[in-house]
Each structure stands twice: as C-alpha cells, then as structure tokens.
Enzyme design. Structure first.
Site, PDB file in Angstrom:
ATOM      1  CD  GLU A  52      -7.915   1.786   2.095  1.00 56.88           C
ATOM      2  OE1 GLU A  52      -6.977   1.011   2.271  1.00 56.88           O
ATOM      3  OE2 GLU A  52      -7.884   2.977   2.434  1.00 56.88           O
ATOM      4  CD  GLU A 106      -6.068   2.574  -0.869  1.00 58.25           C
ATOM      5  OE1 GLU A 106      -5.034   2.009  -0.474  1.00 58.25           O
ATOM      6  OE2 GLU A 106      -6.593   3.539  -0.273  1.00 58.25           O
ATOM      7  CG  HIS A 130      -6.672   8.061   6.260  1.00 56.69           C
ATOM      8  ND1 HIS A 130      -5.313   7.927   6.294  1.00 56.69           N
ATOM      9  CD2 HIS A 130      -7.146   6.918   5.698  1.00 56.69           C
ATOM     10  CE1 HIS A 130      -4.976   6.754   5.778  1.00 56.69           C
ATOM     11  NE2 HIS A 130      -6.062   6.119   5.400  1.00 56.69           N
ATOM     12  CG  ASP A 183      -4.184   5.489  -0.153  1.00 54.31           C
ATOM     13  OD1 ASP A 183      -3.517   4.445  -0.259  1.00 54.31           O
ATOM     14  OD2 ASP A 183      -4.948   5.714   0.822  1.00 54.31           O
ATOM     15  CG  ASP A 204      -2.034   0.956   1.166  1.00 53.34           C
ATOM     16  OD1 ASP A 204      -1.920   1.940   0.411  1.00 53.34           O
ATOM     17  OD2 ASP A 204      -3.035   0.749   1.881  1.00 53.34           O
ATOM     18  CG  HIS A 262      -9.333   7.036   3.183  1.00 50.20           C
ATOM     19  ND1 HIS A 262      -8.450   7.903   2.599  1.00 50.20           N
ATOM     20  CD2 HIS A 262      -8.788   5.790   3.019  1.00 50.20           C
ATOM     21  CE1 HIS A 262      -7.411   7.213   2.136  1.00 50.20           C
ATOM     22  NE2 HIS A 262      -7.591   5.919   2.364  1.00 50.20           N
TER      23      HIS A 262
END
Ligand code: MN
Ligand code: MN
Length: 297
Positions: free
Chosen positions: A193, A282, A168, A101, A90, A160
């Site tokens: 994710e 994700e 976040h 992300d 990640d 998020h």
C-alpha cells in the site's frame, strides 16, 4: 486445486474468495463517492455488502479525506458529506478469517497525478514481487516511482502481511528505500500500500479515534462496557472494529472507558503532519515462486 508455498489449497481458496468479494465491494463504494453523499452512507453500504459477500469485515471501512491517511471512519450519526475532496477508501474483508485488504483513491478534488503516483508505485511493485525478493527493494521502487511524479511517499506507513484473523503481521513492506527488509516466501500473503503525498511524508496521530481492537479481556463492572467487550470477543476477536457498530445505548462512551481501562486499543486518525494531500493504492497478493497472485484484482 493445490496450495501455494506454505498455504494449503483450502487457505488459498479462502484468500481468493475474500479478494473477489472485496473487489466488488470496493468498486461499489468508490462508485457511490460524490459530493452530497455522506461518509456514513458509503461505509454502511460497504459494510452491509461485506456481510452479504464475505464472513465479516477485517476492519471498519476507512474513509480518509485530504491530509488524512488512515484510521478514519464515520462515527455514529455522522452527517459529514463528501465535498471537493481527495478520498482514500480502504476496505478489508475476511472469509473464515482469511483477509483481503485493498484501497483506492477517489478524486473529487482534481489531483489526478497524485492519484496516479500511488497507483504507479503499486503496479511497479506488483511486477517485482516474488519468492526470494527482499522487501527493501520493493520500498526503493515505491519511493523512486512516487518521487518521479514529484511527490513524497508516506515514509512511516507500510504494507504488511495478513494472517488468519490478524490484519497486520509481518513481513513489513516499506514505502521507502531501506537497506535490508525481509525476504518474501511463497505462500506469504501481503498487502502492499503505497501512499503518495504533497507534504513532507510523515503521518502523526490526530485527535479523533473511531477504530479500536481488543487489547486484553478482563472483568468489567459497567453493564454496557461488559456487553461491548463480550460482543468484541465473540464477533471481532482481535480484528479492529468501529465504535458505531454497537447497537447499544451509550456504546461510544463505553468504548472510550474500555480504552482507558486497557481492554481496548484505539487507533487515532493518522494525518500528514504538514497538511499534505494523501493518495493511496493497495492490493493484497499471494507470493508465488515466480511472481504473485493478486487476490483483490
Ligand atoms: Mn488497507
Ligand atoms: Mn493494509
């Protein structure tokens, strides 16, 4: 060049640049993962590339093994090697604070269906995302897709929003069916994710902590601790960082002391509480009026 919803054209460009850099870095990192290679080699390669291709890391490279789901990153001088593992990578980068992300699962263990379950859930949701969509319905799609493979979503982790220098934020994208979530708007930038597990679907805090962020700046007497705090304020702001990132003697001890003093917030490794294997997929997307643009595709 034009904006998208609440995002200016310039903000859209920063998000696209962050996503493009991240795609390259995540692919390179995934390519490196094989038995005998150390976690630290992969993390350090990816983080060096982040500094070449983007403005900085949005958080330390997360390398989560088997029942670990998140917040695992190598410590200083960590010699841990990959074995026959299920490896969630990640990675987060930012360009001028605008964050991308994304995560992928590298399967050295022989769990292709578990990997596919998370990927299929992500792809199903990406087809549904658009302005006006309630995030609760996205959670339903994630849960149903993962359950159709015979696995369980990790219920207490979620996707998020991301905002400048904040990895976040809202809206929350649940990984399970909820009655009502939040309604997405054009220009929202969200990281979606899904996590799939062979366990019961809940993560809890493990004992190790390697990732921290600034909680509250204050005066500290200890010299190393003060240097750590000053570097955090200057370089990472409110973004999470790894205790191994400080080129200072006894930095890891100083980091722990700053956590005890409430200056830093620690993120313990999150593990599936029943020891289930965990896979993750994700992407970060910009929500548009009629769909979404995947910045990390
Ligand atoms: Mn992530
Ligand atoms: Mn994320």
């Amino acid at each position: 060049m034009s904006g998208i919803g609440s995002l200016s054209a310039e903000e859209v460009e920063h998000h696209r640049a962050a996503g493009e850099a991240l795609r390259t870095i995540l692919d390179e990192a995934a390519e490196m993962v094989e038995p005998g290679v150390t976690h630290l080699e992969v993390a350090e390669h990816a983080e060096a590339r982040i500094h070449e291709l983007a403005d900085g890391a949005a958080f330390p490279v997360n390398i989560s093994i088997d029942d670990e789901a998140s917040h695992a990153t190598p410590g200083q001088d960590d010699k841990t090697e990959f074995g026959e593992d299920l490896v969630c990578l990640d990675v987060g980068v930012h360009v001028n604070g605008y964050i991308a992300d994304a995560a992928t699962t590298v399967d050295l263990r022989g769990e292709p269906d578990l990997v596919e379950a998370a990927e299929a859930a992500l792809n199903a949701v990406l087809d549904e995302v658009a302005a006006g969509v309630d995030t609760g319905t996205l959670g339903t799609t994630i849960q149903e897709t993962i359950e159709s493979y015979g696995y369980t979503p990790v219920l207490n982790l979620s996707g998020h929003g991301v905002e400048q220098y904040d990895a976040h934020t809202g809206p929350n994208i649940p990984n399970r069916a909820v009655d009502r979530g939040q309604v997405l708007e054009a220009g929202d930038v969200v990281a979606i994710e899904p996590f799939a597990t062979t366990g019961r679907g809940k993560v809890g805090e493990g004992s190790a902590t390697e990732i921290y962020s600034l909680e509250r700046e204050r005066s500290v007497r200890d010299r190393t601790a003060r240097q750590v705090m000053e570097q955090v304020v200057e370089k990472y702001r409110t973004l999470p960082f790894a205790s191994r990132w400080f080129d200072l003697m006894r930095a890891e001890m100083a980091v722990r002391r700053l956590e005890q003093q409430g200056v830093l917030h620690g993120y313990p490794v999150l593990k599936e509480t029943t020891g289930g294997l965990v896979s993750q997929a994700e992407h970060t997307v910009i929500v548009t009026e009629d769909g979404c643009e995947i910045t990390t595709a």
